[in-house]
Write a protein that holds these residues in place. Structure first.
Motif, PDB file in Angstrom:
ATOM      1  N   ARG A  58      25.417  85.112 -14.330  1.00  0.00           N
ATOM      2  CA  ARG A  58      24.338  84.115 -14.231  1.00  0.00           C
ATOM      3  C   ARG A  58      24.214  83.153 -13.091  1.00  0.00           C
ATOM      4  N   VAL A  59      23.235  82.969 -12.437  1.00  0.00           N
ATOM      5  CA  VAL A  59      23.142  82.048 -11.616  1.00  0.00           C
ATOM      6  C   VAL A  59      23.577  80.252 -11.842  1.00  0.00           C
ATOM      7  N   PRO A  60      24.565  79.905 -11.242  1.00  0.00           N
ATOM      8  CA  PRO A  60      24.885  78.401 -11.979  1.00  0.00           C
ATOM      9  C   PRO A  60      23.676  77.504 -11.581  1.00  0.00           C
ATOM     10  N   GLU A  61      23.259  76.768 -12.558  1.00  0.00           N
ATOM     11  CA  GLU A  61      22.381  75.645 -12.386  1.00  0.00           C
ATOM     12  C   GLU A  61      22.370  74.322 -13.029  1.00  0.00           C
ATOM     13  N   ILE A  62      22.141  73.208 -12.080  1.00  0.00           N
ATOM     14  CA  ILE A  62      22.678  71.898 -12.735  1.00  0.00           C
ATOM     15  C   ILE A  62      21.448  71.013 -12.611  1.00  0.00           C
ATOM     16  N   SER A  63      20.795  70.239 -13.245  1.00  0.00           N
ATOM     17  CA  SER A  63      19.933  69.283 -12.877  1.00  0.00           C
ATOM     18  C   SER A  63      20.518  67.792 -13.115  1.00  0.00           C
ATOM     19  N   LEU A  64      19.889  67.197 -11.954  1.00  0.00           N
ATOM     20  CA  LEU A  64      20.375  65.709 -12.297  1.00  0.00           C
ATOM     21  C   LEU A  64      19.052  64.653 -12.191  1.00  0.00           C
ATOM     22  N   PHE A  65      19.151  63.823 -13.405  1.00  0.00           N
ATOM     23  CA  PHE A  65      18.016  62.939 -13.712  1.00  0.00           C
ATOM     24  C   PHE A  65      18.269  61.416 -13.033  1.00  0.00           C
ATOM     25  N   ALA A  66      17.092  60.767 -12.773  1.00  0.00           N
ATOM     26  CA  ALA A  66      17.211  59.409 -12.314  1.00  0.00           C
ATOM     27  C   ALA A  66      17.412  58.351 -13.443  1.00  0.00           C
ATOM     28  N   GLU A  67      16.986  58.728 -14.554  1.00  0.00           N
ATOM     29  CA  GLU A  67      17.168  57.932 -15.877  1.00  0.00           C
ATOM     30  C   GLU A  67      17.901  58.480 -16.910  1.00  0.00           C
ATOM     31  N   ASN A 117      19.073  60.191 -20.660  1.00  0.00           N
ATOM     32  CA  ASN A 117      18.353  61.064 -21.543  1.00  0.00           C
ATOM     33  C   ASN A 117      17.465  62.221 -20.844  1.00  0.00           C
ATOM     34  N   GLY A 118      17.750  62.416 -19.833  1.00  0.00           N
ATOM     35  CA  GLY A 118      16.866  63.393 -19.066  1.00  0.00           C
ATOM     36  C   GLY A 118      15.559  63.048 -18.416  1.00  0.00           C
ATOM     37  N   GLU A 119      15.496  61.762 -18.372  1.00  0.00           N
ATOM     38  CA  GLU A 119      14.139  61.248 -17.923  1.00  0.00           C
ATOM     39  C   GLU A 119      14.158  60.947 -16.383  1.00  0.00           C
ATOM     40  N   GLY A 120      13.065  60.784 -15.837  1.00  0.00           N
ATOM     41  CA  GLY A 120      12.726  60.360 -14.560  1.00  0.00           C
ATOM     42  C   GLY A 120      12.697  61.285 -13.687  1.00  0.00           C
ATOM     43  N   THR A 121      12.652  61.209 -12.142  1.00  0.00           N
ATOM     44  CA  THR A 121      12.998  62.235 -11.135  1.00  0.00           C
ATOM     45  C   THR A 121      14.009  63.249 -11.480  1.00  0.00           C
ATOM     46  N   ARG A 122      13.762  64.354 -11.163  1.00  0.00           N
ATOM     47  CA  ARG A 122      14.793  65.308 -11.531  1.00  0.00           C
ATOM     48  C   ARG A 122      15.090  66.454 -10.244  1.00  0.00           C
ATOM     49  N   THR A 150      22.129  59.482  -6.678  1.00  0.00           N
ATOM     50  CA  THR A 150      22.575  59.019  -8.080  1.00  0.00           C
ATOM     51  C   THR A 150      21.792  59.704  -9.164  1.00  0.00           C
ATOM     52  N   ALA A 151      22.695  59.767 -10.151  1.00  0.00           N
ATOM     53  CA  ALA A 151      22.165  60.399 -11.399  1.00  0.00           C
ATOM     54  C   ALA A 151      22.780  59.619 -12.504  1.00  0.00           C
ATOM     55  N   SER A 152      21.565  59.454 -13.670  1.00  0.00           N
ATOM     56  CA  SER A 152      22.006  58.709 -14.920  1.00  0.00           C
ATOM     57  C   SER A 152      22.059  59.583 -15.860  1.00  0.00           C
ATOM     58  N   SER A 153      21.837  60.766 -15.811  1.00  0.00           N
ATOM     59  CA  SER A 153      21.892  61.869 -16.791  1.00  0.00           C
ATOM     60  C   SER A 153      21.911  63.086 -15.961  1.00  0.00           C
ATOM     61  N   ILE A 154      22.446  64.043 -16.647  1.00  0.00           N
ATOM     62  CA  ILE A 154      22.868  65.615 -16.162  1.00  0.00           C
ATOM     63  C   ILE A 154      22.322  66.558 -17.269  1.00  0.00           C
ATOM     64  N   VAL A 155      21.964  67.737 -17.127  1.00  0.00           N
ATOM     65  CA  VAL A 155      21.928  68.807 -17.821  1.00  0.00           C
ATOM     66  C   VAL A 155      22.586  70.271 -16.969  1.00  0.00           C
ATOM     67  N   LEU A 213      32.062  69.459 -15.700  1.00  0.00           N
ATOM     68  CA  LEU A 213      30.825  69.558 -16.637  1.00  0.00           C
ATOM     69  C   LEU A 213      30.861  70.912 -17.045  1.00  0.00           C
ATOM     70  N   GLU A 214      30.691  71.321 -18.068  1.00  0.00           N
ATOM     71  CA  GLU A 214      30.415  72.887 -18.767  1.00  0.00           C
ATOM     72  C   GLU A 214      28.998  72.739 -19.230  1.00  0.00           C
ATOM     73  N   PRO A 215      28.348  73.789 -19.682  1.00  0.00           N
ATOM     74  CA  PRO A 215      27.016  73.901 -19.917  1.00  0.00           C
ATOM     75  C   PRO A 215      26.767  72.921 -21.279  1.00  0.00           C
ATOM     76  N   GLY A 216      25.544  72.183 -21.036  1.00  0.00           N
ATOM     77  CA  GLY A 216      25.126  71.317 -22.109  1.00  0.00           C
ATOM     78  C   GLY A 216      24.468  70.011 -21.389  1.00  0.00           C
ATOM     79  N   GLY A 217      24.234  68.986 -22.333  1.00  0.00           N
ATOM     80  CA  GLY A 217      23.408  68.008 -21.716  1.00  0.00           C
ATOM     81  C   GLY A 217      24.430  66.507 -21.588  1.00  0.00           C
ATOM     82  N   TYR A 218      24.199  65.710 -20.727  1.00  0.00           N
ATOM     83  CA  TYR A 218      25.017  64.434 -20.356  1.00  0.00           C
ATOM     84  C   TYR A 218      23.956  63.425 -20.529  1.00  0.00           C
ATOM     85  N   PRO A 219      23.889  62.611 -21.501  1.00  0.00           N
ATOM     86  CA  PRO A 219      22.706  61.792 -21.345  1.00  0.00           C
ATOM     87  C   PRO A 219      23.014  60.583 -20.766  1.00  0.00           C
TER      88      PRO A 219
END
Length: 676
Positions: A92-101, A103-108, A126-131, A152-158
């Motif tokens: 599976r293609v690795p995928e990570i999302s960084l959020f500016a705020e 709890n996964g809010e803000g610019t992604r 900078t990132a305040s939360s990660i999925v 970082l393993e699969p999951g949410g980091y609020p």
């Protein structure tokens, strides 16, 4: 499947453990301060504490020695591992999302590949939360993967605390990916088939092809419920007779049909891949039957054929070497087709209903070429068996071999002790009976010896009279029958100039055999009792990787520069490092380096004393071949009596490789060939 082999000592010694899945508690394992780990498949996390807690250490595919990583954090006493978890288990293609705020809010921002420097105009990302959607990611607060990463393993980091950070800066990141399929025990094929899932119910051990599982004599099974592949590389098929959906079955455990990627529970035929996995090359053709049109030649994995400027349509394939897996979708997804050496003129030949091939990858075998032979007390690899990696002057008196497998190298078997009596030369492969080994049914093997590694091109001269006089026949390849090729097979003296040869009493390599390395036999009648040679062939040697060490300077021959886009590359001696530029291989007389497999060692300029040796395109003519003798001298075959040497002195290029006349007073001409 995923696999780790853990050794309790450094140098891959000590107690050995095979790990196939998660280990919640490994604290009882006794380990030294430094351990060795071979990650065969998968991306793993080693935890400081049981139940996957505490500090983490990431293990990617490959070999590594690890000093106790917890001592820096206050752990005292012997090395203790808390637990193991396999995290990366598919393509599976690795995928990570960084959020500016938080709890996964803000610019992604989303990443699917490695990023060595994410800074923009000198400012860190900078990132305040990660999925983490998929994969195992290493996230660094500094660019170019500097300093210790956050794992970082699969999951949410609020929030920052969730991944243990105080600073929101993320300047580089890297995903751990699966490599190509691997076969560790190609010469020890065995699979355990279970009737039910979870390794339950009736079971059957197999080491050969199964045409139809439902029609086996003794223990027919309706399908494979679960499977443990102990050795070898196998292909499973949905239908009998090796038809229907194909599933590559690597060494490992398959608890149920979903773990081999099945379209259904049906798996009723199995085929063992028996071939050489080294130096894989294949060519994809857009047109059927190799007609003119777009094509692409590959020697490594390609996750998307469009990356090579080639489309998703393939109607014929030529596998030049190795074993490959072609996939219907990109990133090694969808229907899979296992391809062995040979030609496939249309998609039906490789078992496909259409001509879509969007990604391909080779099956690889680790660079371990230790010679090994397995002897069995009964035909068809049954009964008691004994394995050997070294010469045996006398086999156990009560043990009578009746079948054998040659796993590595070539071997000579003798019917007398201390390497005497009739010889039977066996190359890598399976020999289910004494007849297959070239022996009579009454033959008893009493001793055996490895065929030595050699570095010279095959060359042999047969003479009609003693002492290399009379008619001369020069050969460089096998001859199944001298008479059938139009030669008079009357031979009275033999000179082997290069390679190692097997001379046979009769045609088609039958009758008595004699193994000859570089030697001169002035009287063949006295040596063999014969006045003729029926057939002969040179031993074929797998590609062998080695380091070249100067005995005098205790340094290693290497290529210090990046030669990928250069016409020529310097060749020097240097202190050893773990870089690929120190690894060489021998191919058809050419000495090549692993970092530039399309270049070879060549002499440039006037070919006198002191001429430099460099890496140059292998297509340059005339070809410059080399041989290495038993004393460690590397001979130029083009420039007679010239030996590979080191310039020396005090000039800037004193460490450069050169050629020089053979001279006993120059100890820098002696090299130690360290086979890996």
């Amino acid at each position: 499947p995923c696999q780790i082999i853990l050794f309790s000592e450094s140098g891959f010694t000590g107690q050995k453990r095979e790990i196939w899945g998660d280990v919640p508690d490994a604290t009882s394992w006794e380990l030294s301060h430094t351990i060795s780990i071979r990650v065969v498949r998968g991306g793993w996390v080693m935890y400081e504490k049981p139940r996957f807690h505490g500090r983490k250490c990431v293990l990617a595919e490959g070999d590594v020695e690890i000093d106790n990583p917890w001592t820096a954090y206050g752990q005292s006493g012997p090395f203790r591992i808390g637990s193991f978890k396999r995290v990366v288990r598919d393509y599976r293609v690795p995928e990570i999302s960084l959020f500016a705020e938080e709890n996964g809010e803000g610019t992604r921002l989303t990443f699917t590949d490695s990023a060595e420097d994410t800074r923009a105009q000198g400012q860190p990302l900078t990132a305040s939360s990660i999925v983490v959607h998929s994969g195992l990611w290493l996230v660094y607060s500094k660019p170019f993967f500097d300093d210790d990463p956050y794992v970082l393993e699969p999951g949410g980091y609020p929030n920052l605390k969730a991944w243990g950070a105080k600073d929101p800066s993320i300047c580089s990141m890297h995903p751990i990916r699966l490599g190509c399929p691997v076969v560790e025990r190609a010469g020890e094929p065995q699979a355990l088939i279970y009737e039910h899932t979870g390794f339950q119910g009736r079971s059957l051990a197999v080491s050969r092809d199964i045409y139809d599982l439902r029609r086996l004599s003794g223990l027919p099974l309706p399908t494979v419920g679960s499977l443990h592949v102990l050795g070898g590389c196998w292909v499973g098929y949905e239908k009998e007779g090796f038809r229907g959906h194909q599933y590559l079955l690597e060494e490992g455990e398959y608890h149920d049909w979903t773990q081999w990627g099945g379209y259904s529970k049906e798996l009723v035929s199995l085929r063992l891949i028996r071939t050489d996995f080294s130096a894989p090359v294949l060519v994809l053709f857009e047109a059927m039957d190799f007609e003119e049109g777009p094509s692409v030649e590959l020697s490594e994995a390609l996750p998307d054929t469009r990356l090579a400027g080639y489309g998703p349509v393939t109607q014929s394939i030529h596998v030049l070497s190795g074993v490959w897996v072609a996939y219907e979708g990109p990133n090694f997804s969808g229907e899979q087709y296992v391809l062995e050496k040979g030609v496939y003129r249309n998609c039906e030949d490789w078992g496909a209903a259409d001509c879509r091939v969007a990604s391909v990858q080779p099956i690889v075998q680790p660079l371990r070429c230790l010679p090994q032979i397995q002897l069995f007390s009964e035909p068809d690899f049954l009964g008691v068996h004994i394995s050997f990696e070294d010469d045996q002057g006398a086999l156990p008196a009560a043990f009578v071999p009746r079948s054998c497998r040659v796993r590595g190298g070539s071997w000579t078997l003798f019917d007398g002790q201390a390497f005497t009596g009739e010889q039977h030369v066996l190359s890598e492969g399976e020999y289910p009976t004494l007849g297959a080994m070239g022996c009579l049914s009454s033959t008893v093997i009493r001793s055996l010896r490895k065929v030595p590694v050699f570095f010279s091109e095959p060359s042999i001269f047969l003479h009609g009279l003693e002492c290399f006089e009379g008619k001369e026949i020069e050969l460089n390849n096998e001859v199944r029958s001298l008479q059938a090729e139009g030669f008079n097979n009357h031979v009275l003296s033999v000179r082997v100039k290069g390679g190692i040869w097997v001379l046979c009493e009769h045609g088609d390599f039958r009758g008595r055999q004699w193994l000859l390395d570089c030697t001169e036999i002035t009287n063949w009648l006295t040596y063999s009792g014969l006045q003729h040679v029926g057939s002969l062939y040179p031993i074929r040697q797998r590609r062998i990787y080695f380091r070249i060490r100067s005995m005098e300077l205790e340094c290693f021959l290497c290529v210090p520069d990046d030669v990928e886009d250069m016409k020529a590359g310097r060749v020097v001696v240097s202190s050893l490092s773990d870089q690929s530029s120190f690894i060489w291989f021998y191919e058809e007389g050419l000495i090549k380096n692993q970092v530039a497999p399309n270049m070879s060692l060549q002499v440039i300029g006037p070919a006198g004393k002191g001429a430099k040796a460099v890496l140059w395109s292998e297509n340059r003519v005339p070809r410059q071949t080399w041989s290495i003798d038993s004393s460690g001298r590397i001979h130029s075959q083009m420039f007679e009596d010239m030996i590979l040497d080191i310039k020396g002195g005090r000039s800037y290029d004193r460490d450069h490789a050169i050629i020089w006349d053979r001279a006993e007073e120059r100890p820098t001409q002696i090299w130690d060939i360290q086979v890996l």
